[in-house]
Design a protein around this motif. Structure first.
Motif, PDB file in Angstrom:
ATOM      1  N   LYS A  47      27.999  51.691  59.535  1.00  0.00           N
ATOM      2  CA  LYS A  47      27.756  53.119  59.341  1.00  0.00           C
ATOM      3  C   LYS A  47      26.964  53.349  58.054  1.00  0.00           C
ATOM      4  O   LYS A  47      25.987  54.118  58.030  1.00  0.00           O
ATOM      5  CB  LYS A  47      29.088  53.864  59.283  1.00  0.00           C
ATOM      6  CG  LYS A  47      28.986  55.352  58.997  1.00  0.00           C
ATOM      7  CD  LYS A  47      30.381  55.955  58.944  1.00  0.00           C
ATOM      8  CE  LYS A  47      30.355  57.401  58.530  1.00  0.00           C
ATOM      9  NZ  LYS A  47      31.727  57.975  58.460  1.00  0.00           N
ATOM     10  N   PRO A 144      25.018  63.984  61.466  1.00  0.00           N
ATOM     11  CA  PRO A 144      25.266  63.228  62.689  1.00  0.00           C
ATOM     12  C   PRO A 144      24.981  64.105  63.912  1.00  0.00           C
ATOM     13  O   PRO A 144      25.373  65.279  63.951  1.00  0.00           O
ATOM     14  CB  PRO A 144      26.753  62.884  62.595  1.00  0.00           C
ATOM     15  CG  PRO A 144      27.334  64.032  61.821  1.00  0.00           C
ATOM     16  CD  PRO A 144      26.260  64.484  60.852  1.00  0.00           C
ATOM     17  N   TYR A 146      24.809  63.974  68.337  1.00  0.00           N
ATOM     18  CA  TYR A 146      25.049  63.183  69.543  1.00  0.00           C
ATOM     19  C   TYR A 146      25.039  64.068  70.775  1.00  0.00           C
ATOM     20  O   TYR A 146      25.231  65.284  70.708  1.00  0.00           O
ATOM     21  CB  TYR A 146      26.361  62.399  69.440  1.00  0.00           C
ATOM     22  CG  TYR A 146      27.619  63.235  69.395  1.00  0.00           C
ATOM     23  CD1 TYR A 146      28.343  63.528  70.542  1.00  0.00           C
ATOM     24  CD2 TYR A 146      28.104  63.729  68.177  1.00  0.00           C
ATOM     25  CE1 TYR A 146      29.508  64.278  70.495  1.00  0.00           C
ATOM     26  CE2 TYR A 146      29.262  64.478  68.117  1.00  0.00           C
ATOM     27  CZ  TYR A 146      29.963  64.753  69.288  1.00  0.00           C
ATOM     28  OH  TYR A 146      31.107  65.504  69.229  1.00  0.00           O
ATOM     29  N   VAL A 153      26.334  58.456  76.069  1.00  0.00           N
ATOM     30  CA  VAL A 153      26.271  59.351  74.912  1.00  0.00           C
ATOM     31  C   VAL A 153      25.402  58.659  73.866  1.00  0.00           C
ATOM     32  O   VAL A 153      25.592  57.480  73.556  1.00  0.00           O
ATOM     33  CB  VAL A 153      27.666  59.635  74.330  1.00  0.00           C
ATOM     34  CG1 VAL A 153      27.559  60.539  73.106  1.00  0.00           C
ATOM     35  CG2 VAL A 153      28.552  60.293  75.380  1.00  0.00           C
ATOM     36  N   TYR A 155      24.063  58.466  70.040  1.00  0.00           N
ATOM     37  CA  TYR A 155      24.480  58.831  68.696  1.00  0.00           C
ATOM     38  C   TYR A 155      23.340  58.596  67.710  1.00  0.00           C
ATOM     39  O   TYR A 155      22.717  57.531  67.717  1.00  0.00           O
ATOM     40  CB  TYR A 155      25.696  58.020  68.268  1.00  0.00           C
ATOM     41  CG  TYR A 155      26.936  58.297  69.087  1.00  0.00           C
ATOM     42  CD1 TYR A 155      27.848  59.274  68.693  1.00  0.00           C
ATOM     43  CD2 TYR A 155      27.186  57.591  70.260  1.00  0.00           C
ATOM     44  CE1 TYR A 155      28.990  59.531  69.448  1.00  0.00           C
ATOM     45  CE2 TYR A 155      28.323  57.843  71.013  1.00  0.00           C
ATOM     46  CZ  TYR A 155      29.215  58.811  70.606  1.00  0.00           C
ATOM     47  OH  TYR A 155      30.339  59.069  71.357  1.00  0.00           O
ATOM     48  N   TYR A 172      18.558  56.404  65.973  1.00  0.00           N
ATOM     49  CA  TYR A 172      19.563  56.327  67.033  1.00  0.00           C
ATOM     50  C   TYR A 172      20.214  54.955  66.922  1.00  0.00           C
ATOM     51  O   TYR A 172      19.549  53.927  67.044  1.00  0.00           O
ATOM     52  CB  TYR A 172      18.917  56.518  68.405  1.00  0.00           C
ATOM     53  CG  TYR A 172      18.828  57.972  68.814  1.00  0.00           C
ATOM     54  CD1 TYR A 172      19.879  58.589  69.484  1.00  0.00           C
ATOM     55  CD2 TYR A 172      17.709  58.732  68.499  1.00  0.00           C
ATOM     56  CE1 TYR A 172      19.817  59.930  69.844  1.00  0.00           C
ATOM     57  CE2 TYR A 172      17.634  60.072  68.852  1.00  0.00           C
ATOM     58  CZ  TYR A 172      18.692  60.661  69.525  1.00  0.00           C
ATOM     59  OH  TYR A 172      18.628  61.989  69.873  1.00  0.00           O
ATOM     60  N   ASP A 174      23.487  54.077  68.409  1.00  0.00           N
ATOM     61  CA  ASP A 174      24.432  53.675  69.452  1.00  0.00           C
ATOM     62  C   ASP A 174      24.120  54.440  70.732  1.00  0.00           C
ATOM     63  O   ASP A 174      24.101  55.673  70.731  1.00  0.00           O
ATOM     64  CB  ASP A 174      25.874  53.958  69.009  1.00  0.00           C
ATOM     65  CG  ASP A 174      26.910  53.415  69.986  1.00  0.00           C
ATOM     66  OD1 ASP A 174      26.550  52.574  70.832  1.00  0.00           O
ATOM     67  OD2 ASP A 174      28.087  53.834  69.897  1.00  0.00           O
ATOM     68  N   HIS A 175      23.867  53.707  71.812  1.00  0.00           N
ATOM     69  CA  HIS A 175      23.563  54.336  73.101  1.00  0.00           C
ATOM     70  C   HIS A 175      23.588  53.256  74.184  1.00  0.00           C
ATOM     71  O   HIS A 175      23.679  52.062  73.884  1.00  0.00           O
ATOM     72  CB  HIS A 175      22.173  55.001  73.076  1.00  0.00           C
ATOM     73  CG  HIS A 175      21.056  54.016  72.973  1.00  0.00           C
ATOM     74  ND1 HIS A 175      20.467  53.445  74.069  1.00  0.00           N
ATOM     75  CD2 HIS A 175      20.434  53.471  71.889  1.00  0.00           C
ATOM     76  CE1 HIS A 175      19.534  52.598  73.683  1.00  0.00           C
ATOM     77  NE2 HIS A 175      19.488  52.597  72.354  1.00  0.00           N
ATOM     78  N   SER A 239      20.510  67.643  72.770  1.00  0.00           N
ATOM     79  CA  SER A 239      21.351  67.328  71.608  1.00  0.00           C
ATOM     80  C   SER A 239      20.938  68.158  70.397  1.00  0.00           C
ATOM     81  O   SER A 239      21.784  68.734  69.703  1.00  0.00           O
ATOM     82  CB  SER A 239      21.248  65.833  71.264  1.00  0.00           C
ATOM     83  OG  SER A 239      21.757  65.026  72.306  1.00  0.00           O
ATOM     84  N   TRP A 243      23.100  70.957  68.300  1.00  0.00           N
ATOM     85  CA  TRP A 243      23.554  70.685  66.934  1.00  0.00           C
ATOM     86  C   TRP A 243      22.803  71.472  65.874  1.00  0.00           C
ATOM     87  O   TRP A 243      23.322  71.690  64.773  1.00  0.00           O
ATOM     88  CB  TRP A 243      23.505  69.187  66.650  1.00  0.00           C
ATOM     89  CG  TRP A 243      24.612  68.462  67.347  1.00  0.00           C
ATOM     90  CD1 TRP A 243      24.510  67.656  68.449  1.00  0.00           C
ATOM     91  CD2 TRP A 243      25.999  68.530  67.019  1.00  0.00           C
ATOM     92  NE1 TRP A 243      25.754  67.209  68.819  1.00  0.00           N
ATOM     93  CE2 TRP A 243      26.682  67.732  67.962  1.00  0.00           C
ATOM     94  CE3 TRP A 243      26.726  69.172  66.035  1.00  0.00           C
ATOM     95  CZ2 TRP A 243      28.070  67.571  67.932  1.00  0.00           C
ATOM     96  CZ3 TRP A 243      28.105  69.019  66.000  1.00  0.00           C
ATOM     97  CH2 TRP A 243      28.761  68.216  66.937  1.00  0.00           C
TER      98      TRP A 243
END
Length: 264
Positions: A47, A144, A146, A153, A155, A172, A174-175, A239, A243
């Protein structure tokens, strides 16, 4: 001649199997407990790497110790009340968004017409990151983001200038999108095209557009779409629509543009 009795009976065989299973279970459980803290440490390090990456502070040769040192020196994690846009005076290390999303007192259900990102629930508070310069003044804000793509999803972290509108970086991290198609959201060349784009118009409304094909030269709101990945591109669009809007970081970004929290 005396009869030799066999000890290889079904009962003894079953007992041996059960004992072996029990021993293996104890070993696996012990290993899982022993590795849990290490897994959590690695997750936190990943992270931190992603946040430094989107903030332009990450170098390929950095060691884990260097990542931790730069993160601790240059990044301040804060919690934000998404309804008011104000900081929450709580320790971010104690915030677990996955648990908040399961608690109706700590999150809200999103009706379909207010949920373009397809996330269904939104926690009442969110963790954001203030990026500081050498003089400890806030120079960027990392948010952040997502939402659903074609298969997963997706992220991301997006870094904004202190004007609360201008993109300074995006990653990006995580996907599960299709490699070579929707998976191109990881492509550094595509991510580079975001830099300098405006997420909001002058009135503070979401204005970013993922353009099918290529955005026009000079279009400060347009980002090239992903070739052959219309549904993933739509997911990115949705997204950011959510957001950057009123149910997302809209109230926080309004306060940022008004200068109320530029110095954290």
């Amino acid at each position: 001649m005396a009869e030799v009795k066999s000890f290889d009976t079904p009962g003894r065989t079953l007992l041996a199997v059960l004992v072996l299973c029990l021993v293996c279970s104890v070993i696996v459980a012990g290993s899982a407990v022993g590795l849990k803290s290490r897994q959590q440490e690695q997750k936190l390090l990943d992270k931190q790497r992603n946040i430094l990456q989107v903030a332009g502070l990450m170098a390929p040769e950095m060691t884990s110790e260097e990542v931790k040192s730069i993160y601790d020196t240059r990044i301040s994690a804060r919690l934000v009340d998404l309804k008011t846009g104000e900081f929450v005076n709580k320790d971010p290390a104690q915030f677990d968004q996955s648990l908040a999303l399961k608690d109706p007192e700590l999150s809200i259900a999103l009706p379909a017409e207010q949920d373009p990102a397809g996330i269904k629930r939104r926690s009442n508070i969110a963790e954001i990151y203030l990026v500081r310069d050498e003089q400890q003044q806030v120079q960027e804000i990392v948010l952040p983001v997502y939402g659903n793509g074609l298969w997963s999803v997706m992220y991301a972290f997006v870094a904004l200038d202190t004007d609360g509108r201008t993109v300074k970086g995006i990653t990006y991290y995580d996907h599960g999108e299709t490699p070579g198609l929707g998976g191109e959201i990881e492509n550094p060349n595509w991510q580079q095209r975001w830099i300098g784009k405006k997420l909001l118009d002058e009135s503070g409304k979401p204005a970013l557009k993922i353009v099918k094909g290529s955005a026009r030269s000079g279009d400060e709101f347009g980002v090239d779409g992903l070739s052959g990945a219309t549904l993933t591109s739509n997911g990115v669009q949705h997204s950011f629509d959510f957001w950057m809007g009123e149910l997302g970081f809209g109230p926080f970004l309004k306060r940022l543009r008004e200068g109320a929290i530029n110095n954290g």
